[in-house]
Design a protein around this motif. Structure first.
Motif: not given
Length: 433
Positions: A123-128
């Motif tokens: 999810l962190f990678a998706f937000i970034l």
């Protein structure tokens, strides 16, 4: 108060934070090595000044400990003071302890980011990636005033500094690399190359494959440096354990990382586990395997192609490579082989550029003061190309060169070596010639 380490590794062995701070004799040798003291002349922005403030806090002699906040916040954590100090007092570690003692609780955004890194990295990678897409579309600048109103001035500054962002992360690109049965090395993808400079990671892997034999890429997450620096020691430990466990599955081969800040932190994992004998031993075995990419390239410098370019080149030492790991000769061995007569030593090459992770975003004025001095040295060398090894250095120098010396450009040592290997193949020059 955020969680503190309480004990630190020093040149005299493990010590309490207070005993580690007490190793400072206040002689002042550190001051001229400190970029923030040189820039301001303020004792509180010198290593011995910060160290003394921490001692006073621990002794309960500061009527208002918050008065030390600016002194700790303006430290670059570059470690130049520790190199200059005869006792090698680790002021960066002490400053981080001071910051944790003053932090009632982490900023909600920092806390959210570290929890995502630990619990929901996907999810962190998706937000970034969504944020990167907005930047590509030119929409991110519209959010800068909103970020500033929320007190997130650092993010607004970061959006100004970082000019180009990838939409495909390194972790996805490396999945296409076939696994080998008997690897010679493991590649650890730091967050910088993964999320901002995937070409750096690709270059590192290509060069290692060519010069050190076949290797494999770890499917790793964050090394834990971000939560460690921002007061989330438990999250840093959790991330460190994952990295160690993943690396242990591949035996005792070297683990190579190509952001010097992350490589230095990987080597200091044992400090996270001073009170846990089992994990301390595992972290020590792991740390002994870690290599900075500049270290790995220095080891195979004789195999690098001597395909010198006509443009003048120079090398800027990442603080966490030269001061954090003692790597000065290794990158120069590679640079001199790759550049030949075009290499010129950079004046004050081991002085911080003012990037220092998020420092340039949260302390923009002081950072720019330090940056101008660095760009002045680059201009004096008349170099067209500056090579370095840390993500924050790549961001900061690209920003500074564009602003103050547009004749120059910056790239990672791995990229420089990969370009030379490509030229060598195109011209049919034998490796190491």
């Amino acid at each position: 108060m955020s969680e503190t380490l309480g004990r630190l590794k020093t040149d005299l062995g493990e010590r309490s934070t207070y005993d580690a701070a007490s190793q400072c004799s206040r002689c002042g040798y550190c001051e001229q090595a400190c970029p923030t003291y040189v820039a301001t002349g303020h004792e509180s922005k010198s290593p011995r000044g910060r160290n003394q403030l921490l001692r006073l806090m621990l002794e309960g002699k500061l009527s208002d400990p918050k008065t030390a906040e600016e002194a700790f916040a303006t430290c670059l954590l570059c470690g130049a003071c520790s190199t200059a100090c005869y006792a090698h007092v680790s002021v960066p570690d002490l400053v981080l302890e001071g910051r944790r003692m003053l932090r009632d609780k982490p900023h909600w955004l920092t806390r959210a980011a570290t929890r995502l890194l630990v619990d929901r990295p996907g999810l962190f990678a998706f937000i970034l990636k969504t944020a990167h897409l907005l930047k590509k579309l030119g929409l991110s600048r519209l959010g800068r005033p909103f970020l500033s109103k929320l007190g997130l001035h650092g993010l607004a500054e970061a959006d100004k500094h970082v000019k180009d962002v990838p939409l495909t992360f390194l972790s996805g690109l490396l999945k296409t690399k076939p696994k080998v049965a008997a690897p010679e090395w493991l590649y650890f993808a730091p967050c910088g190359p993964n999320f901002l400079y995937p070409k750096v990671g690709q270059a590192t892997v290509a060069v290692l494959d060519e010069l050190k034999g076949p290797g494999n890429c770890l499917d790793n997450g964050c090394c834990g440096l971000l939560p460690f620096n921002y007061g989330e020691v438990s999250d840093a430990r959790a991330l460190a354990k994952r990295v160690i466990e993943d690396a242990e599955a591949s035996g005792e081969i070297p683990v190579v990382a190509d952001c010097s800040s992350c490589a230095a932190f990987l080597k200091t994992y044992p400090q996270l586990f001073l009170d846990d004998i089992a994990w301390k031993e595992r972290s020590e075995r792991f740390a002994s395997r870690v290599q900075d990419a500049v270290q790995a390239l220095g080891d195979v410098a004789d195999k690098l192609p001597a395909v010198a370019s006509t443009e003048r080149t120079t090398y800027h030492d990442s603080c966490r490579a030269c001061h954090g790991q003692g790597l000065k000769a290794e990158p120069r061995q590679a640079m001199k082989k790759l550049s030949g007569e075009s290499f010129k030593e950079l004046p004050e090459s081991d002085v911080c550029c003012g990037g220092a992770g998020a420092f340039s975003f949260v302390q923009p004025e002081l950072s720019d003061e330090v940056l101008r001095r660095k760009i002045g040295c680059i201009a004096a060398s008349q170099a067209a190309l500056v090579v370095t090894s840390s993500t924050s250095c790549l961001i900061q120098l690209a920003h500074g060169l564009k602003k103050y010396y547009p004749e120059g450009r910056v790239m990672h040592l791995s990229e420089y070596a990969a370009e030379a290997l490509a030229r060598q193949k195109n011209h049919g020059t034998p490796t190491g010639a």
